[in-house]
Motif scaffolding. Structure first.
Motif, mmCIF file in Angstrom:
data_model
loop_
_atom_site.group_PDB
_atom_site.id
_atom_site.type_symbol
_atom_site.label_atom_id
_atom_site.label_comp_id
_atom_site.label_asym_id
_atom_site.label_seq_id
_atom_site.Cartn_x
_atom_site.Cartn_y
_atom_site.Cartn_z
ATOM 1 N N UNK A 146 1.240 10.194 -6.205
ATOM 2 C CA UNK A 146 0.164 10.858 -5.486
ATOM 3 C C UNK A 146 -1.075 10.773 -6.352
ATOM 4 N N UNK A 147 -1.768 11.775 -6.749
ATOM 5 C CA UNK A 147 -3.033 11.787 -7.490
ATOM 6 C C UNK A 147 -4.177 12.114 -6.523
ATOM 7 N N UNK A 148 -5.189 12.763 -7.047
ATOM 8 C CA UNK A 148 -6.356 13.126 -6.257
ATOM 9 C C UNK A 148 -7.625 12.597 -6.898
ATOM 10 N N UNK A 158 -14.057 12.084 -10.558
ATOM 11 C CA UNK A 158 -13.005 12.865 -11.191
ATOM 12 C C UNK A 158 -11.640 12.497 -10.658
ATOM 13 N N UNK A 159 -10.599 12.927 -11.384
ATOM 14 C CA UNK A 159 -9.235 12.538 -11.035
ATOM 15 C C UNK A 159 -8.273 13.595 -11.541
ATOM 16 N N UNK A 160 -7.301 13.918 -10.725
ATOM 17 C CA UNK A 160 -6.182 14.731 -11.169
ATOM 18 C C UNK A 160 -4.908 13.934 -10.927
ATOM 19 N N UNK A 161 -4.039 13.877 -11.939
ATOM 20 C CA UNK A 161 -2.991 12.862 -11.980
ATOM 21 C C UNK A 161 -1.581 13.409 -11.785
ATOM 22 N N UNK A 162 -0.785 12.650 -11.049
ATOM 23 C CA UNK A 162 0.658 12.814 -11.046
ATOM 24 C C UNK A 162 1.237 11.550 -11.669
#
Length: 295
Positions: free
Chosen positions: A1-3, A144-148
């Motif tokens: 996933x990841x955003x 920006x990024x939020x990681x799985x």
């Protein structure tokens, strides 16, 4: 996933709010990837080169680093410490020498340029943003990024954005299937990735194309021919940012544009609280189609 989130401001009056707006957008994407988070901020252009560095032991590593680097380069160096990161301002023309010195001392370089600063760490977006005071940062645009984590370990170096060229960085949602082959090709061209993350391979690819004389749109179009897998890329440069999705476009993405800004989010909810969103043109980026905006 990841955003993923991105915001390009057309209205200069909004620039002081860039960090605040990006922070809210990224926090909204937390459940798409709680392992690590990062933001690249493009502030006002500077006449001097800035290098963002990181250390797991900042008190020890950054103590006296500016003076030691100044002595090594033979010119003035200033340093602004922000938690585990520091932004070094260097004399023009000393980037290669500075990188060699920092590498020898075991200091990790996150990115360099005249307007870009990158801050990324392990942890939730709200915690990472608070540690680096991102809400207080202004600028013209940012991503920006939020990681799985899927293909590599949960580490600071594995977090996004990845920067492999001056004032250039990339975030990615998806997975590349030919990244090992591309790693060899890019290494031969002098753009060797330093981590096992396939996203850095994509960042190096963009850098190599830009170095060959391609513009951002052409570099993004090249990803459709040369990179296999499923992906959404958002790329930041000194003058703007671009978006491309693979031909299948299996990863979610939405964009919005008003007279004041262009925004990107992995989901609409990342954009829902932006000013004027109710009158924005909102659309899903088409597969295998390059979008980019520059100032």
């Amino acid at each position: 996933m990841c955003g993923i989130v991105g915001l390009f401001l057309k209205n200069e009056d909004l620039r002081p709010k860039l960090g605040d707006l990006l922070t809210d957008m990224l926090i909204t994407m937390t459940d798409r990837g709680p392992d690590s988070a990062g933001i690249a901020i493009y502030g006002d252009d500077s006449s001097k080169l800035k290098v963002t560095v990181q250390s797991d032991t900042p008190d020890e590593t950054f103590r006296g680093l500016d003076k030691a680097l100044s002595d090594a380069l033979g010119g003035p160096v200033s340093m602004r410490v922000v938690d585990t990161h520091a932004v070094l301002t260097l004399p023009e023309g000393t980037e290669a020498e500075a990188r060699a010195y920092l590498n020898e001392k075991g200091v990790r370089v996150m990115g360099a340029g005249h307007s870009m600063e990158i801050f990324k760490e392990i942890g939730l977006p709200k915690d990472v943003a608070a540690r680096f005071h991102v809400r207080e940062m202004g600028g013209s645009h940012g991503i920006g990024h939020t990681r799985m984590a899927t293909e590599s370990a949960v580490t600071t170096l594995g977090a996004h954005p990845f920067s492999t060229g001056d004032d250039q960085c990339l975030v990615h949602n998806g997975s590349l299937s030919n990244h090992n082959q591309m790693r060899r090709i890019l290494t031969e061209k002098g753009f060797a990735p330093k981590t096992q993350n396939d996203t850095e391979v994509a960042a190096c690819y963009i850098s190599s194309r830009l170095a060959e004389g391609a513009n951002l749109g052409e570099a993004l179009e090249g990803t459709l021919d040369d990179l296999d897998g499923f992906f959404t890329f958002v790329v930041g440069t000194k003058n703007g940012f671009g978006v491309v999705r693979d031909p299948i476009a299996c990863k979610p993405a939405v964009m919005a544009e008003t007279d004041d800004y262009v925004a990107f989010g992995s989901e609409y909810r990342a954009l829902a609280n932006l000013p004027g969103i109710e009158t924005a043109r909102v659309w899903e980026p088409e597969p295998a189609t390059v979008y980019f905006w520059e100032r």
